[in-house]
Design a protein around this motif. Sequence first.
Motif, PDB file in Angstrom:
ATOM      1  N   THR A  25      -0.594   0.491  -8.990  1.00 49.03           N
ATOM      2  CA  THR A  25      -1.012   0.815  -7.626  1.00 49.03           C
ATOM      3  C   THR A  25      -2.349   0.152  -7.304  1.00 49.03           C
ATOM      4  N   LYS A  26      -3.281   0.183  -8.252  1.00 49.51           N
ATOM      5  CA  LYS A  26      -4.584  -0.451  -8.043  1.00 49.51           C
ATOM      6  C   LYS A  26      -4.451  -1.964  -7.919  1.00 49.51           C
TER       7      LYS A  26
ATOM      8  N   PRO B 157       1.942   3.244 -13.714  1.00 46.24           N
ATOM      9  CA  PRO B 157       1.960   3.364 -12.242  1.00 46.24           C
ATOM     10  C   PRO B 157       0.586   3.372 -11.582  1.00 46.24           C
ATOM     11  N   LEU B 158      -0.400   4.034 -12.179  1.00 43.35           N
ATOM     12  CA  LEU B 158      -1.723   4.075 -11.548  1.00 43.35           C
ATOM     13  C   LEU B 158      -2.378   2.704 -11.542  1.00 43.35           C
ATOM     14  N   ARG B 159      -2.265   1.981 -12.644  1.00 45.51           N
ATOM     15  CA  ARG B 159      -2.846   0.640 -12.700  1.00 45.51           C
ATOM     16  C   ARG B 159      -2.087  -0.317 -11.792  1.00 45.51           C
TER      17      ARG B 159
ATOM     18  N   GLN C 214       0.806  -1.216   0.000  1.00 47.44           N
ATOM     19  CA  GLN C 214       0.000   0.000   0.000  1.00 47.44           C
ATOM     20  C   GLN C 214       0.843   1.271   0.000  1.00 47.44           C
ATOM     21  N   GLN C 215       2.161   1.133   0.038  1.00 47.71           N
ATOM     22  CA  GLN C 215       3.024   2.309  -0.015  1.00 47.71           C
ATOM     23  C   GLN C 215       2.905   2.967  -1.392  1.00 47.71           C
ATOM     24  N   ALA C 216       3.084   4.275  -1.416  1.00 49.57           N
ATOM     25  CA  ALA C 216       3.021   4.999  -2.692  1.00 49.57           C
ATOM     26  C   ALA C 216       4.131   4.539  -3.628  1.00 49.57           C
ATOM     27  N   VAL C 217       5.312   4.345  -3.076  1.00 53.23           N
ATOM     28  CA  VAL C 217       6.460   3.877  -3.867  1.00 53.23           C
ATOM     29  C   VAL C 217       7.089   2.710  -3.121  1.00 53.23           C
TER      30      VAL C 217
ATOM     31  N   LEU D  56      -1.792  -3.667  -6.905  1.00 55.58           N
ATOM     32  CA  LEU D  56      -1.157  -3.972  -5.625  1.00 55.58           C
ATOM     33  C   LEU D  56      -2.128  -3.758  -4.465  1.00 55.58           C
ATOM     34  N   ALA D  57      -3.021  -2.779  -4.602  1.00 54.35           N
ATOM     35  CA  ALA D  57      -4.034  -2.550  -3.560  1.00 54.35           C
ATOM     36  C   ALA D  57      -4.994  -3.740  -3.474  1.00 54.35           C
TER      37      ALA D  57
END
Length: 191
Positions: A149-150, A145-147, A52-55, A152-153
């Motif tokens: 992040t989703k 990156p946006l996909r 859930q980390q940003a990076v 990984l969430a």
Amino acid sequence: LLFVDKLLMSLSALSGVVLDDMVQDHSWRFLMMGRRLERLQFFSQMIAQVLQQAVIDQSSLDWLLELAESTITYRSRYVSNSQLIPVLDLVLLDSSNPHSIQFQINALLHSLTQLEHEADCGLADLSEQLRSINFDILESEMNYPLRLTKALALIARLLQNIGQAGANLANSLELRYFAHIDTFSQSTVSS
């Protein structure tokens, strides 16, 4: 610090005695199930927090490998710096890695079968969901990156559900085997 070192040595010795000298009956099985439930809950929550980390940087992946006691296994298999997909594969799905989430779930389900305990609190279904993670698709998301992040969430949410199922299973086992109460009220002399 000296006291903590002595305590660590004593606890390590006690753990060794338990693993080597204890008869492998139901008592041993419950002890091992408790260890696996603790690992499952802890690792699933920690991995979820990392995802859930940003990076997610190199140090986070190295920390995750260290936490899962899988650094040597990773280095011997991949002979490279820590990378997201291989690290996740090793700590989540590798059923031959005794520190992975999948290994803990498989061992717990096996122990439940040996105990003839019916309820797995959804752990088998969550295990199937975990095994269905396609790292090829995740790798294709690395360029977006946006996909990523989703994606990984979603994995983090699954891991949180696994941790919760582990807690529910621990409660179920406690009530079934260790609580000294009945499901119905009994009359006592005073009533």
